[in-house]
Design a protein around this motif. Structure first.
Motif, PDB file in Angstrom:
ATOM      1  N   THR A  54      -0.945   1.045   5.437  1.00 58.42           N
ATOM      2  CA  THR A  54      -0.544   2.389   5.210  1.00 58.42           C
ATOM      3  C   THR A  54      -1.413   3.331   6.275  1.00 58.42           C
ATOM      4  N   LEU A  79      -5.339   6.097  -1.526  1.00 58.21           N
ATOM      5  CA  LEU A  79      -4.353   5.026  -1.307  1.00 58.21           C
ATOM      6  C   LEU A  79      -4.426   4.197  -2.566  1.00 58.21           C
ATOM      7  N   CYS A 101      -2.699   0.250  -3.812  1.00 58.74           N
ATOM      8  CA  CYS A 101      -2.294  -1.236  -3.382  1.00 58.74           C
ATOM      9  C   CYS A 101      -1.869  -1.830  -4.663  1.00 58.74           C
ATOM     10  N   GLY A 118      -0.704   6.843   2.028  1.00 60.45           N
ATOM     11  CA  GLY A 118      -0.992   7.384   3.383  1.00 60.45           C
ATOM     12  C   GLY A 118      -0.255   8.752   3.901  1.00 60.45           C
ATOM     13  N   THR A 148      -4.990   2.627  10.052  1.00 62.49           N
ATOM     14  CA  THR A 148      -4.027   2.298   9.264  1.00 62.49           C
ATOM     15  C   THR A 148      -4.940   1.389   8.311  1.00 62.49           C
ATOM     16  N   GLU A 198       0.784  -1.156   0.061  1.00 67.61           N
ATOM     17  CA  GLU A 198      -0.161   0.110   0.102  1.00 67.61           C
ATOM     18  C   GLU A 198       0.954   1.288   0.029  1.00 67.61           C
ATOM     19  N   SER A 199       0.343   2.379  -0.336  1.00 68.97           N
ATOM     20  CA  SER A 199       0.941   3.647  -0.579  1.00 68.97           C
ATOM     21  C   SER A 199      -0.263   4.763  -0.554  1.00 68.97           C
TER      22      SER A 199
END
Length: 130
Positions: free
Chosen positions: A124, A20, A22, A9, A93, A6-7
């Motif tokens: 994230t 976000l 994934c 955040g 999260t 994941e990215s």
């Protein structure tokens, strides 16, 4: 081997938007159900996905319906969670998960429960300030 990352955040102001991503390797997003789960600070991860996407479409938890959108890019093999009108209680999260299992009378619906998902990312962190 399957992995998910994941990215997207970070720390944001309430009321704004955040997306976000994934990234998945080892399984095709158009051949799997992908779900997003959240875990608030100091709490267990929620058992039910807040949003899911599969070939049967998308589904959402009532708590995020009309504010969050799950989508996928099959060419990039990426799943997204668009978060609009974020509230401070959205601080958590967020993790994506995947599985090739299906449910429903026509076998196209995605499971909502976390234990139905075999593959998980690390998550994230999203912090929403008021």
């Amino acid at each position: 081997q399957v992995w998910l990352v994941e990215s997207g955040g970070g720390s944001v102001q309430a009321g704004g938007s955040l997306r976000l991503a994934c990234i998945i390797s080892g399984v095709r997003v158009d051949n799997a159900c992908m779900g997003w789960f959240r875990q608030a600070p100091g709490k267990e991860r929620e058992e039910f996905a807040i949003g899911m996407i599969g070939n049967g479409g998308t589904e959402y938890d009532d708590s995020v319906k009309d504010r969050f959108t799950v989508s996928r890019d099959t060419a990039k093999n990426v799943v997204y969670l668009q978060m609009n009108s974020r509230k401070p209680e959205a601080t958590a999260t967020y993790s994506c998960a995947g599985d090739t299992g299906r449910t429903g009378s026509d076998g196209t619906s995605c499971y909502r429960r976390d234990f139905r998902y075999s593959y998980w990312g690390q998550g994230t962190q999203v912090t929403v300030s008021s």
